[in-house]
Motif scaffolding. Structure first.
Motif, short mmCIF file in Angstrom:
data_model
loop_
_atom_site.label_atom_id
_atom_site.label_comp_id
_atom_site.label_asym_id
_atom_site.label_seq_id
_atom_site.Cartn_x
_atom_site.Cartn_y
_atom_site.Cartn_z
N PRO A 1 -2.86 9.29 -0.54
CA PRO A 1 -3.47 9.46 -1.86
C PRO A 1 -2.52 10.17 -2.79
O PRO A 1 -1.70 11.00 -2.39
CB PRO A 1 -4.70 10.33 -1.55
N SER A 2 -2.62 9.87 -4.09
CA SER A 2 -1.66 10.38 -5.05
C SER A 2 -2.34 10.67 -6.38
O SER A 2 -3.52 10.37 -6.56
CB SER A 2 -0.53 9.37 -5.22
N ARG B 1 -2.14 -2.56 -6.62
CA ARG B 1 -1.45 -1.28 -6.54
C ARG B 1 -1.49 -0.58 -7.89
O ARG B 1 -1.02 -1.11 -8.90
CB ARG B 1 0.01 -1.47 -6.11
N GLY C 1 -2.71 4.54 -6.00
CA GLY C 1 -2.79 4.01 -4.64
C GLY C 1 -3.07 2.52 -4.66
O GLY C 1 -2.89 1.85 -5.67
N THR C 2 -3.52 2.01 -3.54
CA THR C 2 -3.84 0.59 -3.41
C THR C 2 -5.33 0.44 -3.17
O THR C 2 -5.91 1.15 -2.35
CB THR C 2 -3.06 -0.04 -2.25
N ASP C 3 -5.94 -0.48 -3.88
CA ASP C 3 -7.37 -0.68 -3.72
C ASP C 3 -7.70 -2.15 -3.95
O ASP C 3 -6.87 -2.93 -4.44
CB ASP C 3 -8.14 0.18 -4.73
N ALA D 1 0.83 -1.21 0.00
CA ALA D 1 0.00 0.00 0.00
C ALA D 1 0.86 1.25 0.00
O ALA D 1 1.91 1.30 0.64
CB ALA D 1 -0.89 0.01 1.24
N PRO D 2 0.43 2.31 -0.73
CA PRO D 2 1.16 3.58 -0.68
C PRO D 2 0.83 4.32 0.62
O PRO D 2 -0.13 4.02 1.30
CB PRO D 2 0.61 4.34 -1.89
#
Length: 245
Positions: A35-36, A108, A82-84, A31-32
């Protein structure tokens, strides 16, 4: 992604053989921290009809990304990096009310990146999700890229351009990447070590458009389907190459 170089022969004028890599399974990413910026994401439904849900819906968490994606179709979008959790459901089904057909709990999506998620078959014919990073770097003046991705329930293959071999022993889940001069090429997919085709030859056009923001294309060919069922075919995605700053 781990890198692994395979046998490759540059017999076509102007071809530069680069690398063969393994697609990263979607479920093993970290996970980052925060938020990006957005990324470009393409989803390809590459499971043949009759071997799963022929029409699917794609969710990131509980957010619907794609509605009614049919076998053989692809759709692109932008989404936050991000990671979801990526989940694929049969058409009309939703998170929380049914079990997903395929699920990547920690997919990712790199900020500013360009990736393709494929719902496809493993070499043994089991449905799976994979993530590929799309190379957008310029190869050189008057050159574009050709990427071949093997996501079919099929044995290893060799890739031939205009009848000449350039990538050997490409296996399920891997991709081969070559640089090509601008022009039209005939791409043939054959069983490794033979001249037996497993799909019809496919014409592809490689372009290069020198400029500040557009340097041609990376033409990505997906070999998908099932060799046992005679459904191996090809899907094409074009990704723009960016100028090196």
């Amino acid at each position: 992604e781990s890198m692994r170089r395979v046998g490759a022969r540059a017999r076509v004028a102007g071809v530069v053989v680069l690398a063969t890599v393994m697609a990263a399974p979607l479920a093993v990413a970290a996970a980052p921290a925060a938020p990006s910026p957005t990324a470009t994401v393409t989803v390809l439904h590459a499971i043949p009809e009759g071997l799963g849900a022929d029409v699917v819906d794609v969710y990131a968490g509980r957010t619907l990304l794609i509605d009614n994606l049919s076998s053989g179709q692809a759709q692109s979008m932008t989404m936050p990096g991000g990671t979801d959790e990526v989940q694929i459901f049969g058409n009309g089904r939703k998170p929380g009310s049914s079990t997903p057909l395929l699920r990547a709990p920690r997919a990712r999506i790199p900020a500013g990146g360009n990736v393709t998620l494929t719902a496809n078959l493993t070499a043994s014919g089991k449905p799976t999700l994979r993530q590929f990073t799309n190379n957008t770097r310029t190869v050189g003046m008057d050159m574009g890229r050709l990427t071949i991705r093997h996501i079919a329930a099929a044995p290893p293959v060799d890739i031939r351009l205009n009848g000449q071999a350039v990538i050997d022993d490409l296996r399920n889940g891997r991709q081969g990447d070559v640089g090509l001069r601008s022009g039209t090429y005939s791409v043939s997919i054959v069983k490794a070590g033979t001249k037996v085709r497993i799909a019809k030859p496919l014409p592809v056009t490689i372009v290069n458009k020198p400029g500040r923001s557009h340097m041609g294309n990376n033409t990505i060919v997906y070999v998908w389907g099932s060799a046992a069922d005679g459904t191996v075919q090809q899907a094409v995605q074009n990704v723009r190459l960016e100028a090196v700053s």
